[in-house]
Design a protein around this motif. Structure first.
Motif, short mmCIF file in Angstrom:
data_model
loop_
_atom_site.label_atom_id
_atom_site.label_comp_id
_atom_site.label_asym_id
_atom_site.label_seq_id
_atom_site.Cartn_x
_atom_site.Cartn_y
_atom_site.Cartn_z
N PRO A 203 0.83 -1.22 0.00
CA PRO A 203 0.00 0.00 0.00
C PRO A 203 0.86 1.26 0.00
CG PRO A 203 -0.07 -1.08 2.14
CD PRO A 203 0.64 -2.02 1.23
N LYS A 204 0.35 2.31 -0.68
CA LYS A 204 1.08 3.57 -0.77
C LYS A 204 0.94 4.44 0.48
CE LYS A 204 0.76 3.72 -5.82
NZ LYS A 204 0.34 4.52 -6.99
N ALA A 205 0.07 4.14 1.33
CA ALA A 205 -0.10 4.91 2.60
C ALA A 205 -0.70 3.99 3.64
CB ALA A 205 -1.00 6.12 2.39
N GLU A 206 -0.41 4.25 4.86
CA GLU A 206 -0.98 3.46 5.94
C GLU A 206 -1.08 4.33 7.21
OE1 GLU A 206 1.54 0.18 6.79
OE2 GLU A 206 3.34 1.40 7.17
N ARG A 207 -1.85 3.92 8.15
CA ARG A 207 -2.06 4.67 9.40
C ARG A 207 -0.78 4.61 10.23
NH1 ARG A 207 -3.95 3.78 14.61
NH2 ARG A 207 -5.37 5.40 15.42
N ALA A 208 -0.36 5.82 10.69
CA ALA A 208 0.86 5.91 11.50
C ALA A 208 0.65 5.23 12.84
CB ALA A 208 1.24 7.37 11.72
N THR A 209 1.67 4.54 13.25
CA THR A 209 1.58 3.84 14.55
C THR A 209 1.66 4.82 15.72
OG1 THR A 209 2.68 1.95 13.49
CG2 THR A 209 2.59 1.96 15.89
#
Length: 233
Positions: free
Chosen positions: A199-205
């Motif tokens: 994926p090109k973006a994901e939720r920051a931890t």
């Protein structure tokens, strides 16, 4: 079932059947001996009507020759002429002049003296004695034997009766022709599926760190877009 009544032409019980009329050899003829089963016909062709049949060793009286055919004295029926093919189309000799003409003449006469054929055709032969045409061992003249000319015709018919598809299968491939395609192999198992794309973006931890970074990115954008300071006078 009741037995069939005796034929009107049949001789009384205990009496021998009537003998055929014995012909004398026509003048100027020669006695020949059959080297294989042959048929006498009313014309010089394999399609001619059969006058009589002879087995190997039988004698017939030849009155003349024309090509591969002999004109023979007719001792079988009332046809004006009878012909015997003495050499087939492959060159095989089916009859030849007898070496001992006196002995052949006696045998020819003895063949005629065989009892006449019973009503119902030639299957039983002209008499059952060993002296009859085609006799010897209980069969008389007329026992069904395939002659060389009939064997040739049968072979030709067998050749023409092949199905076209079967003939094509038997025929070898022409020179230079590509070989027939092989039967397709059973379908191979599907290749392993490729991993799913990243994926090109994901939720920051770490949301707090991400917010601080986001604010800093905005400050950098603003700094880059501000006009440069004016040069000193």
């Amino acid at each position: 079932p009741a037995a069939a009544p005796p034929s009107a032409d049949a001789p009384p019980a205990g009496e021998e059947p009537p003998k055929k009329e014995v012909q004398k050899p026509a003048a100027g003829g020669t006695f020949w001996t059959a080297l294989s089963a042959v048929k006498a016909r009313d014309v010089k062709a394999s399609s001619g009507e059969i006058c009589g049949e002879m087995k190997k060793g039988d004698v017939f009286h030849v009155l003349g020759q024309d090509g591969d055919w002999c004109k023979v004295q007719n001792v079988w029926d009332e046809k004006p002429e009878c012909w015997v093919m003495f050499q087939n189309k492959k060159g095989k000799q089916m009859a030849e002049a007898a070496a001992d003409q006196a002995d052949a003449s006696a045998k020819w006469t003895k063949q005629q003296e065989a009892p006449a054929a019973p009503a119902g055709g030639l299957d039983g032969g002209f008499g059952g004695g060993g002296g009859g045409f085609g006799g010897g061992g209980g069969g008389g003249f007329g026992n069904k034997q395939m002659s060389d000319e009939e064997a040739e015709l049968l072979a030709m018919l067998k050749g023409f009766s092949k199905e076209p598809a079967a003939a094509a299968e038997e025929a070898p491939p022409a020179d230079g022709a590509p070989p027939a395609a092989a039967e397709p192999a059973a379908s191979a198992p599907a290749a392993a599926s490729a991993p799913p794309p990243k994926p090109k973006a994901e939720r920051a931890t770490d949301q707090a760190a991400a917010q601080a970074k986001w604010t800093k990115m905005q400050e950098g954008i603003i700094a880059k877009s501000a006009p440069p300071p004016a040069a000193a006078a």
